[in-house]
Design a protein around this motif. Structure first.
Motif, PDB file in Angstrom:
ATOM      1  N   THR A  77      39.526  46.530  59.347  1.00 54.42           N
ATOM      2  CA  THR A  77      39.280  45.116  59.660  1.00 54.42           C
ATOM      3  C   THR A  77      38.190  44.461  58.814  1.00 54.42           C
ATOM      4  N   ILE A  78      37.546  45.196  57.908  1.00 50.47           N
ATOM      5  CA  ILE A  78      36.486  44.533  57.139  1.00 50.47           C
ATOM      6  C   ILE A  78      37.111  43.491  56.202  1.00 50.47           C
ATOM      7  N   PRO A  79      36.394  42.410  55.931  1.00 47.02           N
ATOM      8  CA  PRO A  79      36.943  41.381  55.045  1.00 47.02           C
ATOM      9  C   PRO A  79      37.137  41.898  53.621  1.00 47.02           C
ATOM     10  N   ILE A  80      38.336  41.695  53.095  1.00 43.91           N
ATOM     11  CA  ILE A  80      38.612  41.954  51.686  1.00 43.91           C
ATOM     12  C   ILE A  80      39.101  40.631  51.106  1.00 43.91           C
ATOM     13  N   VAL A  81      38.323  40.093  50.172  1.00 47.49           N
ATOM     14  CA  VAL A  81      38.599  38.783  49.595  1.00 47.49           C
ATOM     15  C   VAL A  81      39.315  38.951  48.262  1.00 47.49           C
ATOM     16  N   ALA A  82      40.526  38.424  48.171  1.00 48.87           N
ATOM     17  CA  ALA A  82      41.250  38.404  46.895  1.00 48.87           C
ATOM     18  C   ALA A  82      40.593  37.347  46.012  1.00 48.87           C
ATOM     19  N   CYS A  83      40.059  37.780  44.859  1.00 49.74           N
ATOM     20  CA  CYS A  83      39.451  36.861  43.886  1.00 49.74           C
ATOM     21  C   CYS A  83      40.345  36.886  42.656  1.00 49.74           C
ATOM     22  N   THR A  84      41.030  35.789  42.398  1.00 52.32           N
ATOM     23  CA  THR A  84      42.022  35.874  41.343  1.00 52.32           C
ATOM     24  C   THR A  84      42.341  34.540  40.722  1.00 52.32           C
ATOM     25  N   ALA A  85      42.774  34.594  39.474  1.00 50.20           N
ATOM     26  CA  ALA A  85      43.251  33.395  38.800  1.00 50.20           C
ATOM     27  C   ALA A  85      44.707  33.118  39.169  1.00 50.20           C
ATOM     28  N   TYR A  86      45.354  34.076  39.843  1.00 49.07           N
ATOM     29  CA  TYR A  86      46.726  33.850  40.315  1.00 49.07           C
ATOM     30  C   TYR A  86      46.675  32.837  41.448  1.00 49.07           C
ATOM     31  N   ARG A  98      49.437  41.981  52.088  1.00 48.90           N
ATOM     32  CA  ARG A  98      49.147  43.311  51.531  1.00 48.90           C
ATOM     33  C   ARG A  98      47.717  43.764  51.815  1.00 48.90           C
ATOM     34  N   GLY A  99      47.036  43.080  52.737  1.00 49.23           N
ATOM     35  CA  GLY A  99      45.752  43.603  53.211  1.00 49.23           C
ATOM     36  C   GLY A  99      44.527  42.757  52.945  1.00 49.23           C
ATOM     37  N   CYS A 100      44.632  41.735  52.119  1.00 46.82           N
ATOM     38  CA  CYS A 100      43.467  40.878  51.884  1.00 46.82           C
ATOM     39  C   CYS A 100      43.313  39.921  53.070  1.00 46.82           C
ATOM     40  N   SER A 101      42.085  39.764  53.534  1.00 45.02           N
ATOM     41  CA  SER A 101      41.847  38.895  54.689  1.00 45.02           C
ATOM     42  C   SER A 101      41.522  37.467  54.252  1.00 45.02           C
ATOM     43  N   HIS A 102      41.030  37.315  53.030  1.00 38.54           N
ATOM     44  CA  HIS A 102      40.608  36.009  52.515  1.00 38.54           C
ATOM     45  C   HIS A 102      41.032  35.893  51.057  1.00 38.54           C
ATOM     46  N   TYR A 103      40.902  34.676  50.534  1.00 42.10           N
ATOM     47  CA  TYR A 103      41.373  34.394  49.176  1.00 42.10           C
ATOM     48  C   TYR A 103      40.492  33.318  48.554  1.00 42.10           C
ATOM     49  N   ILE A 104      40.128  33.512  47.300  1.00 44.74           N
ATOM     50  CA  ILE A 104      39.447  32.468  46.532  1.00 44.74           C
ATOM     51  C   ILE A 104      40.007  32.522  45.117  1.00 44.74           C
ATOM     52  N   SER A 105      40.324  31.349  44.566  1.00 40.43           N
ATOM     53  CA  SER A 105      40.909  31.356  43.228  1.00 40.43           C
ATOM     54  C   SER A 105      39.825  31.161  42.173  1.00 40.43           C
ATOM     55  N   LYS A 106      40.009  31.843  41.052  1.00 41.76           N
ATOM     56  CA  LYS A 106      39.097  31.720  39.908  1.00 41.76           C
ATOM     57  C   LYS A 106      39.591  30.570  39.040  1.00 41.76           C
ATOM     58  N   PRO A 107      38.708  29.839  38.405  1.00 32.49           N
ATOM     59  CA  PRO A 107      37.244  29.958  38.532  1.00 32.49           C
ATOM     60  C   PRO A 107      36.773  29.308  39.836  1.00 32.49           C
ATOM     61  N   PHE A 108      35.756  29.883  40.453  1.00 37.09           N
ATOM     62  CA  PHE A 108      35.218  29.306  41.689  1.00 37.09           C
ATOM     63  C   PHE A 108      33.754  28.945  41.481  1.00 37.09           C
ATOM     64  N   LYS A 109      33.266  28.065  42.333  1.00 34.51           N
ATOM     65  CA  LYS A 109      31.853  27.671  42.308  1.00 34.51           C
ATOM     66  C   LYS A 109      31.068  28.634  43.189  1.00 34.51           C
ATOM     67  N   GLY A 110      29.823  28.842  42.810  1.00 37.46           N
ATOM     68  CA  GLY A 110      28.963  29.743  43.571  1.00 37.46           C
ATOM     69  C   GLY A 110      28.879  29.380  45.039  1.00 37.46           C
ATOM     70  N   ASN A 111      28.721  28.076  45.328  1.00 38.10           N
ATOM     71  CA  ASN A 111      28.607  27.642  46.726  1.00 38.10           C
ATOM     72  C   ASN A 111      29.865  27.953  47.513  1.00 38.10           C
ATOM     73  N   ASP A 112      31.036  27.809  46.863  1.00 41.07           N
ATOM     74  CA  ASP A 112      32.298  28.103  47.543  1.00 41.07           C
ATOM     75  C   ASP A 112      32.384  29.585  47.896  1.00 41.07           C
ATOM     76  N   LEU A 113      31.939  30.435  46.970  1.00 41.13           N
ATOM     77  CA  LEU A 113      31.965  31.877  47.225  1.00 41.13           C
ATOM     78  C   LEU A 113      31.018  32.232  48.370  1.00 41.13           C
ATOM     79  N   ILE A 114      29.816  31.686  48.347  1.00 40.54           N
ATOM     80  CA  ILE A 114      28.835  31.972  49.404  1.00 40.54           C
ATOM     81  C   ILE A 114      29.361  31.508  50.763  1.00 40.54           C
TER      82      ILE A 114
END
Length: 124
Positions: A77-86, A98-114
């Protein structure tokens, strides 16, 4: 400094440096530059969150790595964040199936990641 321990899995040194600059001093960080290395580290240490690049170059993909890590005790259950340009339609749903709990697309801003990390960690 938070006591949350984050594993960053990315084969791109510039991405790792960028993430390090954003999160250093806020979270405890560890880095793996391949799926195989990430799996070894997840077996040895207990991370509170994993930032998972999907395209890791050669070897396992981020999704294959995520699927293996999800089988470990304490990682169901730990968060696994997909970080991808896809960022195609349907990608986010596939990553989550397939198991990722969260998603952020690249390029991302620092504040968005935090913000994403804080919300992911505070849910559990």
């Amino acid at each position: 400094l938070s006591d949350h321990f984050i594993l960053v899995v990315d084969d791109d040194e510039l991405n790792c440096d960028f993430i390090h600059q954003i999160l250093h001093g806020t979270y405890l960080l560890d880095f793996a530059n391949s799926g195989e290395e990430a799996i070894k580290k997840a077996r040895k240490s207990k991370y509170d969150l994993i930032l998972m690049d999907i395209n890791l170059g050669k070897g396992l993909t981020g999704l294959e790595t995520t699927e293996q890590i999800r089988q470990f005790k304490d990682y169901e259950t730990i968060p696994i964040v997909a970080c991808t340009a896809y960022a195609m339609s349907g990608d986010k749903e596939e990553f989550k199936s397939r198991g990722c709990s969260h998603y952020i697309s690249k390029p991302f801003k620092g504040n968005d990641l935090i913000s994403l990390i804080n919300s992911a960690l505070n849910k559990g």
